[in-house]
Motif scaffolding. Structure first.
Motif, PDB file in Angstrom:
ATOM      1  N   MET A  69       0.829  -1.207   0.000  1.00 26.67           N
ATOM      2  CA  MET A  69       0.000   0.000   0.000  1.00 26.67           C
ATOM      3  C   MET A  69       0.863   1.257   0.000  1.00 26.67           C
ATOM      4  SD  MET A  69      -2.948  -1.135   2.716  1.00 26.67           S
ATOM      5  CE  MET A  69      -3.291   0.568   3.125  1.00 26.67           C
ATOM      6  N   ALA A  70       1.957   1.216   0.742  1.00 28.09           N
ATOM      7  CA  ALA A  70       2.844   2.385   0.827  1.00 28.09           C
ATOM      8  C   ALA A  70       3.592   2.621  -0.474  1.00 28.09           C
ATOM      9  CB  ALA A  70       3.835   2.198   1.983  1.00 28.09           C
ATOM     10  N   SER A  71       3.963   1.548  -1.159  1.00 27.91           N
ATOM     11  CA  SER A  71       4.860   1.689  -2.318  1.00 27.91           C
ATOM     12  C   SER A  71       4.172   1.648  -3.666  1.00 27.91           C
ATOM     13  CB  SER A  71       5.925   0.596  -2.266  1.00 27.91           C
ATOM     14  OG  SER A  71       5.326  -0.696  -2.262  1.00 27.91           O
ATOM     15  N   ILE A  72       2.948   1.104  -3.743  1.00 31.62           N
ATOM     16  CA  ILE A  72       2.289   0.899  -5.040  1.00 31.62           C
ATOM     17  C   ILE A  72       2.057   2.213  -5.775  1.00 31.62           C
ATOM     18  CG2 ILE A  72      -0.097   1.036  -4.185  1.00 31.62           C
ATOM     19  CD1 ILE A  72       1.205  -1.489  -6.779  1.00 31.62           C
ATOM     20  N   MET A  73       1.855   3.294  -5.034  1.00 34.51           N
ATOM     21  CA  MET A  73       1.655   4.605  -5.668  1.00 34.51           C
ATOM     22  C   MET A  73       2.824   4.954  -6.573  1.00 34.51           C
ATOM     23  SD  MET A  73       0.163   6.854  -2.471  1.00 34.51           S
ATOM     24  CE  MET A  73       0.283   8.376  -3.400  1.00 34.51           C
ATOM     25  N   PHE A  74       4.011   4.509  -6.183  1.00 30.74           N
ATOM     26  CA  PHE A  74       5.213   4.924  -6.899  1.00 30.74           C
ATOM     27  C   PHE A  74       5.618   3.941  -8.000  1.00 30.74           C
ATOM     28  CE2 PHE A  74       5.233   6.599  -2.591  1.00 30.74           C
ATOM     29  CZ  PHE A  74       5.255   7.952  -2.879  1.00 30.74           C
ATOM     30  N   ILE A  75       4.783   2.920  -8.218  1.00 35.31           N
ATOM     31  CA  ILE A  75       4.958   2.086  -9.410  1.00 35.31           C
ATOM     32  C   ILE A  75       4.209   2.711 -10.581  1.00 35.31           C
ATOM     33  CG2 ILE A  75       4.450  -0.158 -10.466  1.00 35.31           C
ATOM     34  CD1 ILE A  75       4.819  -1.469  -7.807  1.00 35.31           C
ATOM     35  N   PHE A  76       2.983   3.153 -10.316  1.00 37.30           N
ATOM     36  CA  PHE A  76       2.145   3.698 -11.385  1.00 37.30           C
ATOM     37  C   PHE A  76       2.423   5.176 -11.657  1.00 37.30           C
ATOM     38  CE2 PHE A  76       0.013  -0.174 -10.328  1.00 37.30           C
ATOM     39  CZ  PHE A  76      -0.562  -0.593 -11.515  1.00 37.30           C
ATOM     40  N   ALA A  77       2.956   5.884 -10.670  1.00 38.97           N
ATOM     41  CA  ALA A  77       3.251   7.307 -10.872  1.00 38.97           C
ATOM     42  C   ALA A  77       4.257   7.544 -12.009  1.00 38.97           C
ATOM     43  CB  ALA A  77       3.748   7.929  -9.569  1.00 38.97           C
ATOM     44  N   PRO A  78       5.368   6.790 -12.106  1.00 40.91           N
ATOM     45  CA  PRO A  78       6.297   7.026 -13.219  1.00 40.91           C
ATOM     46  C   PRO A  78       5.675   6.771 -14.597  1.00 40.91           C
ATOM     47  CG  PRO A  78       7.367   5.749 -11.492  1.00 40.91           C
ATOM     48  CD  PRO A  78       5.905   5.810 -11.153  1.00 40.91           C
ATOM     49  N   ILE A  79       4.748   5.799 -14.675  1.00 44.68           N
ATOM     50  CA  ILE A  79       4.046   5.553 -15.941  1.00 44.68           C
ATOM     51  C   ILE A  79       3.203   6.773 -16.304  1.00 44.68           C
ATOM     52  CG2 ILE A  79       2.357   4.068 -17.104  1.00 44.68           C
ATOM     53  CD1 ILE A  79       3.191   1.835 -15.131  1.00 44.68           C
ATOM     54  N   ALA A  80       2.493   7.303 -15.293  1.00 47.27           N
ATOM     55  CA  ALA A  80       1.653   8.478 -15.517  1.00 47.27           C
ATOM     56  C   ALA A  80       2.470   9.690 -15.923  1.00 47.27           C
ATOM     57  CB  ALA A  80       0.859   8.787 -14.245  1.00 47.27           C
ATOM     58  N   VAL A  81       3.681   9.782 -15.408  1.00 48.04           N
ATOM     59  CA  VAL A  81       4.537  10.928 -15.712  1.00 48.04           C
ATOM     60  C   VAL A  81       4.728  11.072 -17.220  1.00 48.04           C
ATOM     61  CG1 VAL A  81       6.942  11.682 -15.615  1.00 48.04           C
ATOM     62  CG2 VAL A  81       5.740  11.094 -13.512  1.00 48.04           C
ATOM     63  N   PHE A  82       5.009   9.974 -17.905  1.00 53.05           N
ATOM     64  CA  PHE A  82       5.221  10.031 -19.351  1.00 53.05           C
ATOM     65  C   PHE A  82       3.925  10.369 -20.089  1.00 53.05           C
ATOM     66  CE2 PHE A  82       8.848   7.411 -18.031  1.00 53.05           C
ATOM     67  CZ  PHE A  82       9.866   8.074 -18.700  1.00 53.05           C
ATOM     68  N   ILE A  83       2.826   9.761 -19.644  1.00 51.67           N
ATOM     69  CA  ILE A  83       1.537  10.014 -20.306  1.00 51.67           C
ATOM     70  C   ILE A  83       1.107  11.467 -20.143  1.00 51.67           C
ATOM     71  CG2 ILE A  83      -0.926   9.424 -20.276  1.00 51.67           C
ATOM     72  CD1 ILE A  83      -0.084   6.585 -19.408  1.00 51.67           C
ATOM     73  N   TYR A  84       1.185  11.967 -18.915  1.00 49.53           N
ATOM     74  CA  TYR A  84       0.771  13.346 -18.667  1.00 49.53           C
ATOM     75  C   TYR A  84       1.772  14.354 -19.227  1.00 49.53           C
ATOM     76  CZ  TYR A  84      -3.158  12.078 -15.658  1.00 49.53           C
ATOM     77  OH  TYR A  84      -4.354  11.605 -15.177  1.00 49.53           O
ATOM     78  N   GLY A  85       3.047  13.971 -19.286  1.00 47.55           N
ATOM     79  CA  GLY A  85       4.039  14.863 -19.875  1.00 47.55           C
ATOM     80  C   GLY A  85       3.755  15.117 -21.341  1.00 47.55           C
ATOM     81  N   VAL A  86       3.407  14.068 -22.076  1.00 49.66           N
ATOM     82  CA  VAL A  86       3.039  14.212 -23.484  1.00 49.66           C
ATOM     83  C   VAL A  86       1.714  14.957 -23.611  1.00 49.66           C
ATOM     84  CG1 VAL A  86       2.404  12.955 -25.584  1.00 49.66           C
ATOM     85  CG2 VAL A  86       4.311  12.146 -24.173  1.00 49.66           C
TER      86      VAL A  86
END
Length: 488
Positions: A69-86
């Motif tokens: 629960m503590a770490s799962i946020m930071f698995i999907f956040a880097p994926i979102a970074v690329f999507i939202y960056g574009v």
């Protein structure tokens, strides 16, 4: 050429305007980061409940469940970074930020529906996805609506919002029932979505879309002066020139082709990674657990519950963030970052020494006030410099063309680092002990001081040309000395 592209009747106004709209808009824009702060701190006051007999789930959660629960946020956040960056470069900062609130809202809604471990982990994955996008778009949005004179202060709002979220969830978790807190936390991203619908796009992106007249009106509103004011038309012309010389797009190839920009990228990346490896994020997520460990002996611990000590920690964090807002445009980025990095390093070293002394000599030789004093000092230093300033430096060291690319790459790497840190924090403590873990964090902070002094240029109120000249300064000086020697 510029005057042909954009013409307006100039009015020399005696009204010098105001920065209030820029500040208020920056606060609203950063609400998804506030939601991220509540999500990051949510585990601390709820860990004992979730792992206890009265857990809202079907049964007590395991340590492994909480770790995910503590770490799962930071698995999907880097994926979102690329999507939202574009998306930020293609569809606009505003639209990208609107859709950052959607998965965050869904995450809190899932937690309300079910407290099953799988549901809780999935909910935090959704929140992490939205938060990752917000961490890319918010600094860009705030940078592009702020005047140079306050961009340092408004840039610190990103982390200030996170610290407010930490404090809010610590207080709510200590005072209110489990589901009541979830309803309140769900309201934050929903309110942000509704307010942002009525706010404008950034001037830089409007210029990119060819909406020069609308840009002038937005700038006039942001600066609190008539949109026909000469200062506004000059700023629009400047943005037009910037847009005609560089089209913003996500292009790592373009970044790596420019040697000076690449050097700036490595500087910004190292400064941002130091922020992650200082260990403060692990301290905040596991605050109650750390204080519980430190206070196992009632004769040496202070008379506050672990949750209330965590609240004290969050209050200190708020004061640190407020201090950063006040000082960043006065003393500069580099000095404030170096001082706070040194303070964090010394406090973490002292905390490691306390845990070592307790383990070696028992509780008899360990002062009960030292853990909370050291952690408060560390969190204060983190909030007043280590956390907010890397975001400011990151946006100031690159042109509009490269800003989105750099923010995307750095945030993806940083959030991935957060996942590794949070997932390994508990096993690392079991393996080498709390004292060694905190000493590692301390060494990184103190080493960062020397890196800042010798390798990082000051960015306060400076042009890209001046910043890049500093990055290449040693080489240039050497070349000049060689030329002078040859002449002699």
């Amino acid at each position: 050429m510029v005057n042909k592209m954009y013409k307006v009747t100039h009015e020399k106004s005696e009204n010098h305007g105001s920065k209030h709209n820029q500040v208020l808009m920056s606060i609203v824009v950063c609400m998804p980061i506030l939601a991220y702060g509540t999500a990051m701190g949510w585990i601390s006051p709820n860990k004992a409940l979730l792992m206890g007999d009265s857990s809202p789930s079907n049964g007590p959660l395991s340590e492994e469940d909480v770790s995910w629960m503590a770490s799962i946020m930071f698995i999907f956040a880097p994926i979102a970074v690329f999507i939202y960056g574009v998306a930020a470069d293609k569809f606009g900062r505003k639209n990208a930020l609107l859709f950052a609130s959607v998965p965050i809202s869904l995450g809190w809604a899932v937690k309300l529906i079910s407290a099953n471990p799988i549901a809780l982990i999935g909910a935090r994955a959704l929140i992490g996805f939205g938060s990752g996008g917000a961490f890319v778009v918010c600094p860009l949005y705030v940078k592009e609506i702020s005047e140079d004179s306050i961009r340092g202060m408004t840039g610190t709002f990103v982390i200030f919002s996170q610290t407010v979220g930490n404090l809010l969830v610590f207080i709510l978790g200590d005072l209110l029932p489990f589901h009541t807190v979830l309803w309140i936390l769900l309201a934050i991203p929903l309110i942000h979505f509704c307010i942002l619908l009525r706010l404008p796009e950034t001037p830089s992106y409007l210029i990119k879309c060819g909406k020069n007249e609308e840009t002038a009106k937005v700038l006039g509103w942001l600066r609190s002066v008539p949109h026909t004011d000469k200062a506004i038309s000059d700023e629009v012309d400047k943005l037009i020139i910037e847009q005609t010389t560089c089209e913003p797009k996500f292009s790592p190839k373009l970044l790596f082709a420019d040697k000076t920009a690449l050097k700036a990228f490595w500087v910004a990346l190292i400064v941002n990674l130091t922020r992650e490896f200082c260990g403060c994020i692990a301290v905040l997520v596991y605050a109650s657990h750390i204080f519980a460990e430190a206070g196992k002996d009632p004769d040496t611990s202070i008379a506050l519950s672990p949750n209330k000590q965590s609240i004290l920690l969050a209050v200190v964090q708020i004061f640190g963030s407020f201090l950063a807002c006040q000082l960043v445009d006065r003393v500069g980025r580099k000095p404030l970052l170096a001082v706070t990095s040194a303070a964090a390093g010394v406090s973490l070293c002292a905390l490691g020494a306390w845990f070592y002394a307790r383990g070696a000599a028992g509780a008899a030789g360990a002062a009960g006030w030292l853990p909370i004093a050291a952690l408060c000092t560390c969190i204060f230093a983190d909030a007043s410099g280590l956390q907010p300033l890397p975001f400011v430096i990151m946006t100031e060291m690159f042109s509009f063309q490269l800003r989105g690319t750099v923010a995307t790459l750095i945030m993806a790497i940083s959030l991935g680092t957060d996942f590794a840190l949070l997932k390994l924090f508990a096993p690392l403590n079991s393996w080498i002990g709390y004292h060694s873990t905190f000493w590692i964090f301390s060494f990184i902070c103190l080493a960062n001081v020397f890196y800042l002094i010798f390798c990082v240029p000051e960015t306060k109120m400076r042009s890209l040309e001046d910043i890049y000249a500093d990055l290449e300064g040693k080489k240039r000086k050497k070349k000049e000395n060689v030329v002078e020697t040859n002449h002699v």
